[in-house]
Design a protein around this motif. Structure first.
Motif, PDB file in Angstrom:
ATOM      1  N   SER A 157     -54.313  35.684  20.457  1.00 61.33           N
ATOM      2  CA  SER A 157     -55.457  36.573  20.699  1.00 61.33           C
ATOM      3  C   SER A 157     -56.740  35.758  20.785  1.00 61.33           C
ATOM      4  CB  SER A 157     -55.559  37.586  19.568  1.00 61.33           C
ATOM      5  OG  SER A 157     -55.961  36.934  18.376  1.00 61.33           O
ATOM      6  N   ALA A 158     -57.803  36.395  21.280  1.00 60.81           N
ATOM      7  CA  ALA A 158     -59.079  35.688  21.471  1.00 60.81           C
ATOM      8  C   ALA A 158     -59.585  35.117  20.160  1.00 60.81           C
ATOM      9  CB  ALA A 158     -60.108  36.636  22.082  1.00 60.81           C
ATOM     10  N   GLY A 159     -59.464  35.914  19.090  1.00 60.32           N
ATOM     11  CA  GLY A 159     -59.923  35.419  17.789  1.00 60.32           C
ATOM     12  C   GLY A 159     -59.081  34.244  17.336  1.00 60.32           C
ATOM     13  N   GLY A 160     -57.777  34.330  17.611  1.00 60.40           N
ATOM     14  CA  GLY A 160     -56.889  33.231  17.262  1.00 60.40           C
ATOM     15  C   GLY A 160     -57.242  31.969  18.035  1.00 60.40           C
ATOM     16  N   ARG A 161     -57.672  32.154  19.280  1.00 54.68           N
ATOM     17  CA  ARG A 161     -58.066  31.020  20.115  1.00 54.68           C
ATOM     18  C   ARG A 161     -59.243  30.283  19.458  1.00 54.68           C
ATOM     19  NH1 ARG A 161     -56.923  33.624  24.506  1.00 54.68           N
ATOM     20  NH2 ARG A 161     -58.972  34.466  25.004  1.00 54.68           N
ATOM     21  N   ILE A 162     -60.234  31.042  19.039  1.00 53.15           N
ATOM     22  CA  ILE A 162     -61.396  30.422  18.366  1.00 53.15           C
ATOM     23  C   ILE A 162     -60.943  29.751  17.075  1.00 53.15           C
ATOM     24  CG2 ILE A 162     -63.674  30.808  17.373  1.00 53.15           C
ATOM     25  CD1 ILE A 162     -63.918  33.322  19.065  1.00 53.15           C
ATOM     26  N   TYR A 163     -60.066  30.448  16.355  1.00 51.45           N
ATOM     27  CA  TYR A 163     -59.617  29.919  15.065  1.00 51.45           C
ATOM     28  C   TYR A 163     -58.844  28.613  15.248  1.00 51.45           C
ATOM     29  CZ  TYR A 163     -58.143  30.010  10.215  1.00 51.45           C
ATOM     30  OH  TYR A 163     -57.958  29.686   8.897  1.00 51.45           O
TER      31      TYR A 163
ATOM     32  N   ASP B 199     -59.312  26.377  17.610  1.00 51.35           N
ATOM     33  CA  ASP B 199     -60.230  25.291  17.940  1.00 51.35           C
ATOM     34  C   ASP B 199     -61.158  24.918  16.786  1.00 51.35           C
ATOM     35  OD1 ASP B 199     -60.013  23.984  20.402  1.00 51.35           O
ATOM     36  OD2 ASP B 199     -60.488  25.838  21.463  1.00 51.35           O
ATOM     37  N   THR B 200     -61.528  25.909  15.978  1.00 50.48           N
ATOM     38  CA  THR B 200     -62.508  25.622  14.927  1.00 50.48           C
ATOM     39  C   THR B 200     -61.852  25.291  13.593  1.00 50.48           C
ATOM     40  OG1 THR B 200     -62.664  27.991  14.459  1.00 50.48           O
ATOM     41  CG2 THR B 200     -64.316  27.063  15.938  1.00 50.48           C
TER      42      THR B 200
ATOM     43  N   LEU C 261     -51.533  34.152  12.846  1.00 48.62           N
ATOM     44  CA  LEU C 261     -52.102  34.394  14.175  1.00 48.62           C
ATOM     45  C   LEU C 261     -51.388  35.585  14.794  1.00 48.62           C
ATOM     46  CD1 LEU C 261     -52.153  30.712  15.529  1.00 48.62           C
ATOM     47  CD2 LEU C 261     -54.138  32.043  14.799  1.00 48.62           C
TER      48      LEU C 261
ATOM     49  N   PHE D 163     -69.325  25.388  12.977  1.00 47.15           N
ATOM     50  CA  PHE D 163     -68.643  26.481  12.301  1.00 47.15           C
ATOM     51  C   PHE D 163     -67.180  26.115  12.050  1.00 47.15           C
ATOM     52  CE2 PHE D 163     -65.700  29.986  13.117  1.00 47.15           C
ATOM     53  CZ  PHE D 163     -65.945  30.738  11.987  1.00 47.15           C
ATOM     54  N   GLY D 164     -66.683  26.390  10.860  1.00 47.17           N
ATOM     55  CA  GLY D 164     -65.260  26.230  10.589  1.00 47.17           C
ATOM     56  C   GLY D 164     -64.962  25.269   9.463  1.00 47.17           C
TER      57      GLY D 164
ATOM     58  N   ASP E 100     -63.785  40.174  20.820  1.00 46.02           N
ATOM     59  CA  ASP E 100     -63.196  38.866  20.529  1.00 46.02           C
ATOM     60  C   ASP E 100     -63.676  38.365  19.165  1.00 46.02           C
ATOM     61  OD1 ASP E 100     -62.013  38.924  22.994  1.00 46.02           O
ATOM     62  OD2 ASP E 100     -63.522  37.648  23.963  1.00 46.02           O
TER      63      ASP E 100
ATOM     64  N   ASP F  51     -61.998  40.162  16.447  1.00 45.57           N
ATOM     65  CA  ASP F  51     -60.644  39.624  16.314  1.00 45.57           C
ATOM     66  C   ASP F  51     -60.653  38.312  15.520  1.00 45.57           C
ATOM     67  OD1 ASP F  51     -57.851  39.750  16.921  1.00 45.57           O
ATOM     68  OD2 ASP F  51     -58.147  38.142  18.375  1.00 45.57           O
ATOM     69  N   LEU F  52     -61.688  37.500  15.747  1.00 47.49           N
ATOM     70  CA  LEU F  52     -61.811  36.251  14.991  1.00 47.49           C
ATOM     71  C   LEU F  52     -61.960  36.555  13.493  1.00 47.49           C
ATOM     72  CD1 LEU F  52     -62.315  33.199  14.568  1.00 47.49           C
ATOM     73  CD2 LEU F  52     -64.750  33.676  14.951  1.00 47.49           C
TER      74      LEU F  52
ATOM     75  N   THR G 272     -58.701  37.490  12.106  1.00 44.82           N
ATOM     76  CA  THR G 272     -57.843  36.300  11.985  1.00 44.82           C
ATOM     77  C   THR G 272     -58.234  35.494  10.751  1.00 44.82           C
ATOM     78  OG1 THR G 272     -57.655  36.203  14.387  1.00 44.82           O
ATOM     79  CG2 THR G 272     -57.034  34.227  13.176  1.00 44.82           C
TER      80      THR G 272
ATOM     81  N   ASN H 239     -56.138  34.634   7.172  1.00 44.55           N
ATOM     82  CA  ASN H 239     -55.894  33.265   6.742  1.00 44.55           C
ATOM     83  C   ASN H 239     -56.629  32.922   5.452  1.00 44.55           C
ATOM     84  OD1 ASN H 239     -54.118  31.773   8.715  1.00 44.55           O
ATOM     85  ND2 ASN H 239     -55.491  32.899  10.063  1.00 44.55           N
TER      86      ASN H 239
ATOM     87  N   ILE I 287     -64.126  27.110  23.486  1.00 46.88           N
ATOM     88  CA  ILE I 287     -65.220  27.737  22.735  1.00 46.88           C
ATOM     89  C   ILE I 287     -66.523  27.637  23.530  1.00 46.88           C
ATOM     90  CG2 ILE I 287     -66.529  27.698  20.587  1.00 46.88           C
ATOM     91  CD1 ILE I 287     -63.771  28.178  19.820  1.00 46.88           C
TER      92      ILE I 287
ATOM     93  N   HIS J 292     -62.451  21.527  21.439  1.00 45.78           N
ATOM     94  CA  HIS J 292     -63.858  21.780  21.116  1.00 45.78           C
ATOM     95  C   HIS J 292     -64.439  20.656  20.254  1.00 45.78           C
ATOM     96  CE1 HIS J 292     -67.447  24.052  20.441  1.00 45.78           C
ATOM     97  NE2 HIS J 292     -67.208  24.291  19.167  1.00 45.78           N
TER      98      HIS J 292
END
Lengths: 383, 265
Positions: free
Chosen positions: A54-60, A62-63, A80, B26-27, B138, B141-142, B145, B149, B219, B245
């Protein structure tokens, strides 16, 4: 991976993939393709892991995930959602490790993907419950705090010609309000009422009765000039109130008749007020009356006193029943203490509270309230 | 509390050399500079830090009201430079910290003499013709996620940590998990990061600036970097062939080369 696909890889009971350095899926096993809802040709050599979640998973990824892989060489149990070709999301848990190649672009990442529908639903429910509990706990704590703040006796008003000092110290660590209260309010021109009292018990339940008693006294003060009559009516009101609690009260009416303050008061089961004269002598005032809210036919009597230059000290049993081991603070300590204090309401109030606290090493078992009144026309110099 | 303590700042390299301030995005935290910091420290005074709320920073200093604006993080950077007496600073900001770097430069132009913006994006959400790459759903959704986690933080252990501030080893056990910052802070910072819009700040930049990113960045795509490059007059843009990224982790050699060539100009 070189050579034919091994049975261990292809038929593993979990999704299994090998990614190249760019994150693209090089090989995917049967279970992974089933989870993804896609054919081998769609996936292998074409899509990256990022494009399968998912889109959020994609960001997660990478970050969080790729940095962890780059620095630690592995990740475990990353939650995920993979997104199937038709848009359906499948919750999965992902673990991965990195095998460096001879060149950076030959790095391979092995990824294991486990379906986690039931587990994640359970976790989501659990998370939701935790949030609900936390919110409820926070609300309850906030409500209790707000309520208790409103029930703490207020700062007494400024009254012309009268010097008033009051102190309230809740029991224990100070977080739970007890049943002690005091109040000073105007009933007519040049006429005021001072009250001190103690409702049995502690906590919010006792404090709501305390509030009831305080407000009832305020209402009755307008109808009954004689404090003993007021207590009779208060006794009836507390009996009628839906509570097993009772209270002790001292009510004092103060009238400024031009020549000074004239006091009439009545006592309901409460420690007797003290009078401190300018020469330092101290005496109790009035006679004990019935507890308020226990019997149908209580007995209350009225005392009278001209304040003059005296101080009137009202206090609750938290003072004299302060306990060290098996010893009570008692009147035998209180009377000399008030006598030795400066002839000033603030000084007397502060000295009494401090002594009662010290006697219990600063950790009072019961709450403590002190209200001291003096003629304020010629306030003695501080010190 | 000193800014250096609050931000868990660490310095390396010769004391008199030109300072380089490395600011993670971020992260995760400052360990993202693991590969490039030692190389830069050969001939620069390298200062690394954790943004308040991340890594080893003072988490109690994270006041959500204050840190609901990226300017607050920029103020922290300025305070740190002043406290350490840094001047002529090369400010390197990754991801959201590229914008934090821009804001720090605007707040204290006398401190910073060059900006390196790694994987920058002035706005992550699409807006009319502007392509940020993400929609509000999106970002939602992040956040979900991230919640999934952060189960470690929801566990009984986390309850113990909250109830035992005098037993820091409990917190350390949770925090040792790299890239798993406290959920309520991470959630808040994610919102501040991905819902921000700093497009109007770029034109005000007046120092030499390098925009550095990979060819395939999910990103902050090349178009986002290009926008930053176009808006900052005289800026330079370098695109590293590769994915991801975080070029300083995935392509440290190329990243160092680009930074060194930029600083040599």
């Amino acid at each position: 991976m070189s050579g034919p696909r091994s049975d261990l890889f292809e038929n593993a009971p979990c999704g299994y993939a090998v990614l190249d350095a760019s994150g693209r899926v090089v090989e995917a096993n049967a279970e992974l393709l089933r989870l993804l809802g896609r054919s081998r040709d769609e996936v292998e050599g074409r899509l990256s892991l990022a494009e399968l979640v998912s889109a959020g998973g994609r960001i997660y990824l990478d970050t969080h995930v790729y940095p962890m892989l780059a620095l630690n060489g592995f990740v475990r149990e990353v939650a995920l959602d993979v997104v199937q070709a038709d848009g359906e999301r499948v919750p999965v848990l992902v673990s991965a490790n990195v095998t460096p190649g001879p060149e950076p672009d030959q790095t391979r990442t092995r990824v294991v993907v486990l379906e986690a529908r039931d587990r994640r639903r359970y976790e989501t429910d659990l998370l939701e419950s935790m949030r609900t509990i936390e919110a409820a706990r926070r609300d309850a704590a906030e409500l209790a705090e707000t309520l208790q703040r409103t029930l703490i006796p207020p700062t007494p008003p400024a009254v012309e010609g009268l010097s008033i000092a009051a102190a309230y110290r809740p029991a224990g660590d100070g977080r739970e309000v007890g049943g002690d209260f005091y109040d000073v309010f105007q009933v007519a021109e040049h006429e005021w009422l001072a009250v001190i009292g103690d409702v049995t018990g502690k906590g919010v339940a006792a404090a709501t009765v305390t509030a009831f008693v305080r407000h009832t006294v305020r209402a009755l003060a307008m109808q009954f000039r004689d404090p003993a009559d007021l207590l009779v009516e208060l006794n009836r009101a507390v009996l009628d109130h839906d509570t097993d609690r009772f209270c002790t009260v001292v009510v004092v009416r103060l009238v400024d008749d031009g020549a000074g303050w004239s006091l009439t008061g009545s006592i309901g089961g409460h420690p007797l007020p003290l009078v401190r004269r300018p020469d330092g002598s101290v005496a109790e005032l009035g006679t004990h009356g019935s507890l308020v809210g226990v019997i149908d036919a209580p007995i209350f009597s009225t005392f009278r006193h001209r304040l003059g230059d005296d101080l009137l000290v009202l206090y609750t049993d938290g003072v004299i029943e302060a306990r060290r081991d098996r010893t009570l603070f008692g009147l035998e300590r209180l009377l000399p203490l008030v006598s030795a204090s400066d002839h000033d309401p603030s000084a007397v109030t502060a000295d009494v509270v401090e002594a009662a606290l010290d006697f219990q090493d600063g950790d009072p078992r019961d709450d403590i309230a002190v209200l001291t009144l003096g003629s304020g026309r010629n306030p003695p110099p501080p010190g | 509390m000193d800014a250096a303590v609050r931000l868990n700042a660490h310095a390396s390299g010769p004391a008199g050399a030109r300072p380089i301030l490395l600011v993670h995005g971020f992260g995760c935290d400052q360990s993202m500079w693991h590969h490039v910091a030692p190389e830069l420290a050969v001939d620069h005074r390298v200062v690394q830090l954790d943004l308040v709320g991340s890594g080893g920073s003072d988490l109690d200093s994270y006041d959500p009201d204050r840190y609901s604006r990226l300017e607050a993080h920029a103020e922290d950077l300025v305070a740190l430079c002043r406290e350490l007496g840094l001047e002529d600073v090369v400010l390197v900001g990754h991801s959201v910290s590229a914008m934090i770097a821009v804001l720090a430069h605007l707040a204290a132009p006398e401190l910073f003499s060059a900006l390196v913006l790694v994987g920058p994006s002035a706005r992550y959400l699409d807006d009319g013709d502007y392509v940020g790459g993400f929609s509000p759903s999106d970002i939602e959704d992040l956040l979900e996620t991230m919640d999934s986690n952060h189960l470690g933080w929801q566990s009984p252990l986390a309850g113990l940590v909250m109830a035992n501030p005098d037993r820091p080893e409990l917190a350390a056990e949770l925090e040792a998990t790299f890239c798993r910052n406290r959920p309520e802070i991470a959630r808040h910072f994610a919102g501040v990061t991905f819902l921000g819009d700093n497009r109007d700040d770029l034109r005000k930049v007046t120092v030499p600036t390098l925009v550095l990113q990979t060819r395939h960045d999910a990103i902050a795509p090349v178009s986002a970097g290009q926008f930053v490059h176009d808006q900052i007059a005289g800026s330079q843009m370098v695109v590293i062939e590769g994915h991801g990224h975080v070029p300083h982790l995935s392509a440290p050699t190329e990243t160092l080369k680009a930074i060194r060539e930029f600083l040599a100009r």
